[in-house]
Design a protein around this motif. Structure first.
Motif, PDB file in Angstrom:
ATOM      1  N   GLN A   1       0.793  -1.235   0.160  1.00  8.99           N
ATOM      2  CA  GLN A   1       0.115  -0.065   0.047  1.00  8.99           C
ATOM      3  C   GLN A   1       0.887   1.329  -0.093  1.00  8.99           C
ATOM      4  N   SER A   2       1.652   1.101   0.843  1.00 12.93           N
ATOM      5  CA  SER A   2       2.810   2.296   1.080  1.00 12.93           C
ATOM      6  C   SER A   2       3.382   2.745  -0.160  1.00 12.93           C
ATOM      7  N   VAL A   3       3.982   1.713  -0.957  1.00 17.10           N
ATOM      8  CA  VAL A   3       4.815   1.826  -2.124  1.00 17.10           C
ATOM      9  C   VAL A   3       3.857   2.125  -3.259  1.00 17.10           C
ATOM     10  N   TYR A   4       2.880   1.535  -3.571  1.00 22.47           N
ATOM     11  CA  TYR A   4       1.822   2.358  -4.662  1.00 22.47           C
ATOM     12  C   TYR A   4       1.239   3.426  -4.616  1.00 22.47           C
ATOM     13  N   SER A   5       0.920   3.998  -3.164  1.00 21.78           N
ATOM     14  CA  SER A   5       0.691   5.251  -2.935  1.00 21.78           C
ATOM     15  C   SER A   5       1.886   6.415  -3.029  1.00 21.78           C
ATOM     16  N   ARG A   6       3.048   6.012  -2.617  1.00 21.20           N
ATOM     17  CA  ARG A   6       4.223   6.884  -2.698  1.00 21.20           C
ATOM     18  C   ARG A   6       4.668   6.995  -4.135  1.00 21.20           C
ATOM     19  N   ASP A   7       4.546   5.877  -5.129  1.00 21.27           N
ATOM     20  CA  ASP A   7       4.979   5.934  -6.414  1.00 21.27           C
ATOM     21  C   ASP A   7       4.028   6.770  -7.333  1.00 21.27           C
ATOM     22  N   TRP A   8       2.680   6.642  -7.071  1.00 19.88           N
ATOM     23  CA  TRP A   8       1.714   7.471  -7.628  1.00 19.88           C
ATOM     24  C   TRP A   8       1.747   8.853  -7.347  1.00 19.88           C
ATOM     25  N   ARG A   9       2.165   9.108  -6.186  1.00 19.86           N
ATOM     26  CA  ARG A   9       2.105  10.720  -5.737  1.00 19.86           C
ATOM     27  C   ARG A   9       3.513  11.123  -6.432  1.00 19.86           C
ATOM     28  N   PHE A  10       4.568  10.495  -6.524  1.00 20.98           N
ATOM     29  CA  PHE A  10       5.755  11.065  -7.212  1.00 20.98           C
ATOM     30  C   PHE A  10       5.357  11.311  -8.759  1.00 20.98           C
ATOM     31  N   LEU A  11       4.909  10.247  -9.297  1.00 23.35           N
ATOM     32  CA  LEU A  11       4.681  10.239 -10.510  1.00 23.35           C
ATOM     33  C   LEU A  11       3.466  11.033 -11.294  1.00 23.35           C
ATOM     34  N   ALA A  12       2.461  11.183 -10.524  1.00 21.03           N
ATOM     35  CA  ALA A  12       1.085  11.743 -11.154  1.00 21.03           C
ATOM     36  C   ALA A  12       0.959  13.058 -10.506  1.00 21.03           C
ATOM     37  N   THR A  13       1.317  13.451  -9.393  1.00 25.53           N
ATOM     38  CA  THR A  13       1.392  14.773  -8.719  1.00 25.53           C
ATOM     39  C   THR A  13       2.388  15.804  -8.884  1.00 25.53           C
ATOM     40  N   ASP A  14       2.181  17.098  -8.409  1.00 27.65           N
ATOM     41  CA  ASP A  14       3.360  17.896  -8.202  1.00 27.65           C
ATOM     42  C   ASP A  14       3.443  18.164  -6.659  1.00 27.65           C
ATOM     43  N   GLU A  15       2.997  17.123  -5.839  1.00 26.31           N
ATOM     44  CA  GLU A  15       3.121  17.290  -4.495  1.00 26.31           C
ATOM     45  C   GLU A  15       4.572  17.358  -4.172  1.00 26.31           C
ATOM     46  N   ASN A  16       4.916  18.013  -2.770  1.00 29.94           N
ATOM     47  CA  ASN A  16       5.947  18.088  -2.097  1.00 29.94           C
ATOM     48  C   ASN A  16       5.853  17.007  -0.941  1.00 29.94           C
ATOM     49  N   PHE A  17       6.654  15.977  -0.610  1.00 33.66           N
ATOM     50  CA  PHE A  17       6.689  15.071   0.306  1.00 33.66           C
ATOM     51  C   PHE A  17       8.263  14.612   0.602  1.00 33.66           C
ATOM     52  N   ARG A  18       8.285  13.739   1.845  1.00 30.90           N
ATOM     53  CA  ARG A  18       9.405  13.412   2.352  1.00 30.90           C
ATOM     54  C   ARG A  18       9.587  11.494   2.021  1.00 30.90           C
ATOM     55  N   VAL A  19      10.818  11.485   1.584  1.00 29.56           N
ATOM     56  CA  VAL A  19      10.725   9.954   1.407  1.00 29.56           C
ATOM     57  C   VAL A  19      12.363   9.605   2.239  1.00 29.56           C
TER      58      VAL A  19
END
Length: 371
Positions: free
Chosen positions: A320-338
């Motif tokens: 769940q975490s990986v799919y959410s993270r990867d979508w956020r990176f590829l599909a949005t322009d949000e800033n987040f921490r990894v």
């Protein structure tokens, strides 16, 4: 076979890595198991009917099947022969279990088979291998994997490391191409495997857990360049063989090098499995430009696994975490921490997302659409 000397060196290196990393890794606090909240995975991910072309699943569960159905997700389950892990030492049990998973998944799982490279010195190695993979194709396998032990572990009768372009493999490659199947290649490792130790590298924790693949300071060991040149030779000699270089083709730090390979070899593509963090650490505009330019040559993969000892639902939380993270990176322009680092999303165009998450898998691995 591996020499006694190499075994001793690996043991010393392994102890060094463990000691080096012991102070780097805090003890995680135990947490109570909670149900996996698949609603937190963005709806846009499921809408694309995503295909993860790189997983290793050794068990299943109703919760796992529910995840596949909820996310409209299809998986390519990849087999590996690895004499350093007990559940990967024998091939036929892996094939049997994987085919059972395919049959129980209602079309959500396909099989990428492999063969036993540890029998390389057998006089009938190539003939036996072709017979075995042809049988697997008849059972529904859509691809074949060669792993890093070719190039990094297995030696011939003269004591030389066996490379992917060894002539004994050529009938196998011809057979795969003749059946219209795809060769998935994991050749070499990230640069950090050749040293020096670097806890900031996204792959470093792997070598803490698997020190047998950390090859720094082994003067007789093949260079990464030599291993990848052998893979490139296979590409050049087999222009009708579709090849997917997994893990960004082991060129994870150099988009220019990946691009030059894609330009030179029209039969070559790469997947993102276990290397998305390298992309996240690069300048976002550079990565975005690369993915748009090569939007037909990049397949989405994760390298997620379900191991025999894993428990549900804890294991699925990572998925769940990986799919959410990867979508956020590829599909949005949000800033987040990894992993403590600031990351900005790429907000790729919808047609590019469609290709990376779905269409390219269908194109480069024919048969996935039918499974």
């Amino acid at each position: 076979m591996r020499t006694v000397a190499r075994t001793i060196v690996q043991a010393v290196v392994g102890i060094s890595i463990v000691l080096f990393c012991a102070a780097q890794t805090p003890n995680p606090e135990a947490t109570a198991a909670k149900p996996v909240d698949w609603e937190s995975v963005p709806h846009g991910f499921a809408v694309l009917h995503p295909i993860d072309v790189h997983v290793h699943v050794f068990k299943t569960d109703p919760a796992f099947q529910k995840m596949l159905e909820r996310l409209n997700l299809k998986l390519l389950n990849i087999l590996v022969m690895d004499d350093t892990l007990p559940y990967r030492k024998q091939l036929q049990p892996q094939i049997d279990d994987a085919l059972a998973l395919v049959r129980s998944s209602h079309g959500h799982v396909a099989l990428c088979t492999t063969f036993d490279p540890y029998t390389f010195d057998s006089a009938s190695f190539d003939a036996d291998t072709v017979k075995q993979i042809d049988h697997d194709f008849e059972q529904g396998a859509v691809a074949v994997k060669i792993w890093k032990n070719i190039g990094m572990e297995i030696k011939d009768s003269a004591g030389q490391h066996v490379m992917a372009d060894d002539p004994k493999f050529e009938p196998i490659y011809k057979d795969i191409a003749g059946h219209g199947k795809t060769l998935m290649t994991h050749q070499a490792e990230p640069d950090v495997a050749w040293g020096p130790p670097d806890p900031s590298d996204p792959s470093w924790s792997y070598y803490k857990e698997n020190p047998q693949w950390y090859v720094a300071n082994q003067s007789s060991f093949p260079s990464k360049r030599r291993i990848l040149e052998a893979r490139d030779h296979v590409l050049a000699e087999n222009p009708h063989l579709r090849m997917v270089g997994v893990h960004l083709g082991s060129m994870e730090r150099d988009l220019g090098n990946i691009g030059s390979h894609l330009d030179k070899y029209p039969n070559f593509a790469v997947d993102t499995a276990a290397r998305m963090e390298y992309l996240m650490l690069m300048p976002p505009e550079k990565v975005r430009t690369f993915l748009i330019k090569y939007q037909d040559r990049v397949l989405y993969g994760t390298d997620l696994d379900l191991l025999p000892q894993d428990k549900f639902p804890e294991a699925l939380k990572e998925w769940q975490s990986v799919y959410s993270r990867d979508w956020r990176f590829l599909a949005t322009d949000e800033n987040f921490r990894v992993e403590g680092r600031q990351v900005r999303g790429l907000k790729l165009p919808q047609p590019v997302l469609q290709k990376i998450f779905h269409d390219n898998a269908i194109r480069w691995i024919p048969g996935l659409a039918d499974r």
